[in-house]
Design a protein around this motif. Structure first.
Motif, PDB file in Angstrom:
ATOM      1  N   PRO A  15       0.813  -1.225   0.000  1.00 26.33           N
ATOM      2  CA  PRO A  15       0.000   0.000   0.000  1.00 26.33           C
ATOM      3  C   PRO A  15       0.844   1.270   0.000  1.00 26.33           C
ATOM      4  CG  PRO A  15      -0.825  -1.585   1.602  1.00 26.33           C
ATOM      5  CD  PRO A  15       0.506  -2.090   1.147  1.00 26.33           C
ATOM      6  N   THR A  16       1.976   1.260   0.729  1.00 28.80           N
ATOM      7  CA  THR A  16       2.853   2.435   0.769  1.00 28.80           C
ATOM      8  C   THR A  16       3.459   2.696  -0.596  1.00 28.80           C
ATOM      9  OG1 THR A  16       3.377   1.959   3.086  1.00 28.80           O
ATOM     10  CG2 THR A  16       4.844   3.454   1.903  1.00 28.80           C
ATOM     11  N   GLU A  19       0.820   4.164  -2.843  1.00 34.92           N
ATOM     12  CA  GLU A  19       0.562   5.587  -2.596  1.00 34.92           C
ATOM     13  C   GLU A  19       1.695   6.446  -3.138  1.00 34.92           C
ATOM     14  OE1 GLU A  19      -0.488   8.721   1.044  1.00 34.92           O
ATOM     15  OE2 GLU A  19      -0.052   6.616   1.499  1.00 34.92           O
ATOM     16  N   THR A 222      -1.451   5.601   4.196  1.00 33.83           N
ATOM     17  CA  THR A 222      -0.750   4.351   4.526  1.00 33.83           C
ATOM     18  C   THR A 222       0.302   4.541   5.609  1.00 33.83           C
ATOM     19  OG1 THR A 222       0.841   4.739   2.739  1.00 33.83           O
ATOM     20  CG2 THR A 222      -1.110   3.446   2.208  1.00 33.83           C
ATOM     21  N   SER A 223       0.730   5.767   5.838  1.00 28.79           N
ATOM     22  CA  SER A 223       1.682   6.079   6.907  1.00 28.79           C
ATOM     23  C   SER A 223       0.985   6.995   7.909  1.00 28.79           C
ATOM     24  CB  SER A 223       2.922   6.766   6.320  1.00 28.79           C
ATOM     25  OG  SER A 223       3.759   7.277   7.354  1.00 28.79           O
ATOM     26  N   LYS A 328      -9.630   5.046   3.897  1.00 26.43           N
ATOM     27  CA  LYS A 328      -8.305   4.597   3.452  1.00 26.43           C
ATOM     28  C   LYS A 328      -8.412   3.301   2.656  1.00 26.43           C
ATOM     29  CE  LYS A 328      -5.624   6.662   7.238  1.00 26.43           C
ATOM     30  NZ  LYS A 328      -4.716   6.392   8.382  1.00 26.43           N
ATOM     31  N   ASP A 332      -7.417   2.683  -1.325  1.00 24.22           N
ATOM     32  CA  ASP A 332      -6.522   1.598  -1.727  1.00 24.22           C
ATOM     33  C   ASP A 332      -7.201   0.691  -2.760  1.00 24.22           C
ATOM     34  OD1 ASP A 332      -5.246  -1.408  -0.665  1.00 24.22           O
ATOM     35  OD2 ASP A 332      -3.904   0.221  -1.203  1.00 24.22           O
TER      36      ASP A 332
END
Length: 368
Positions: A15-16, A19, A222-223, A328, A332
């Motif tokens: 996911p990071t 993004e 994601t963060s 979120k 995603d």
């Protein structure tokens, strides 16, 4: 020139990485600074290739924590002066800059006892009185208690140490648009702590050179940190001209939409005026159609990001954290939908054209 600064909390997570690709695709930064990458040189090299950057510099993590990465494109010249686990000091010059300027990419030590030693070190190593200077990243410190929301205010001693660092070097804080707070912890017993610890600091010589510089804090997805997009010389873009996209041909409704626009009555007897009007009618018809057909995911992602931005800017006791989580997950899902859509289109085009047009296929894939 745009610079992306982000404490990504592990760049290898799917996911990071998704993004990060989305931000780079939409904003085209020339420089990307990543903190807490938790990835070694080989992984950063792979990331550089996937994002389309030309050069990179990395500081490997210690164990399973830390790690810095700096990626940049060939239109930017960067010379690294010095680096450590907590900063990368460099000289930066873009193609449209008249002269280079110093830039220090900062990751403040999470431990306050060690962080208080970092500020004098940066001042001793990086400060030059007559040089334009910019510092950006995650400082892990706030300047005032109104930059924090939580149960316990920041210690006056810790506040003063960071203020002394900023004031002694005559630095100013670039106004941050978007999220008011750039970091939050996980909810504990219904309470959330939020702080503005990611920022951009410049000296007045730098500010005099780039008076229109802007910085935007995007929502945390994601963060637990906001990505910061810093544009040192923003320009006003004119409205894009109409361009016919080749991939519209692959949709079964495309020909019908063009025909509908062409067949609309024009009211002109003159052949040239009639032709011009029919062309405009077809253009308007297909433009309205493609916005509804091909831009659904893009617009929905943008809307959800704006909703997330509003929610994360509310007082913590009013925030519906289940709604934040669901938003979120929906973003995603839409990112995955976009990847599958473009991936399927690429396979269709490859099956149709094969090796006969491999150079064009490769170039068009990179462009997307």
């Amino acid at each position: 020139m745009k610079i992306l600064s982000w404490n990504c909390r592990g760049v290898a997570a799917t996911p990071t990485a998704r993004e990060l690709r989305n931000i780079c695709s939409n904003n085209k930064p020339s420089i990307v600074f990543l903190m807490e990458t938790r990835a070694r040189r080989e992984k950063i090299e792979e990331l550089r290739r996937r994002l389309g950057f030309d050069y990179y510099f990395t500081v490997d993590p210690r164990g399973i924590s830390g790690g810095l990465a700096l990626l940049w494109k060939k239109e930017v010249h960067i010379h690294i002066f010095q680096s450590s686990a907590y900063f990368i000091h460099s000289s930066v010059q873009a193609s449209n800059d008249t002269s280079p300027w110093d830039c220090t990419f900062v990751y403040g030590d999470p431990c306050p006892q060690r962080r208080r030693l970092l500020w004098p070190q940066i001042a001793a190593v990086c400060y030059k009185e007559d040089t334009p200077w910019c510092l950006l990243g995650d400082f892990n410190d706030i300047l005032h208690n109104h930059e924090k929301e939580g149960l316990r205010p920041q210690s006056p001693l810790v506040l003063q140490r960071f203020r002394d660092f900023v004031h002694s070097l005559e630095l100013m804080d670039i106004d941050l648009k978007g999220c008011k707070f750039t970091w939050h912890n996980n909810p504990r017993d219904g309470f959330v702590t939020r702080e503005k610890i990611d920022r951009v600091l410049v000296n007045w010589r730098w500010r005099a050179l780039f008076q229109n510089a802007t910085a935007i804090a995007y929502p945390q997805i994601t963060s637990d940190h906001s990505p910061i997009l810093f544009d040192h010389s923003p320009t006003n873009r004119s409205k894009n001209l109409f361009k016919y996209e080749v991939f519209w041909d692959e949709h079964e409704q495309c020909g019908e939409i063009v025909a509908q626009g062409w067949s609309k009555p024009t009211g002109y007897a003159d052949p040239w005026q009639d032709l011009s009007k029919r062309i405009n009618n077809s253009k308007n018809s297909i433009w309205q159609w493609q916005k509804k057909t091909f831009k659904v995911a893009d617009k929905e992602i943008e809307r959800l990001q704006q909703d997330l931005l509003k929610v994360q800017g509310m007082p913590h006791h009013l925030v519906d954290w289940n709604r934040v989580k669901d938003t979120k997950e929906e973003i995603d899902r839409l990112w995955r939908q976009e990847e599958l859509f473009w991936g399927q289109r690429s396979r269709i085009k490859w099956a149709r054209y094969g090796d006969k047009n491999s150079r064009f296929f490769h170039a068009s894939t990179i462009q997307r």
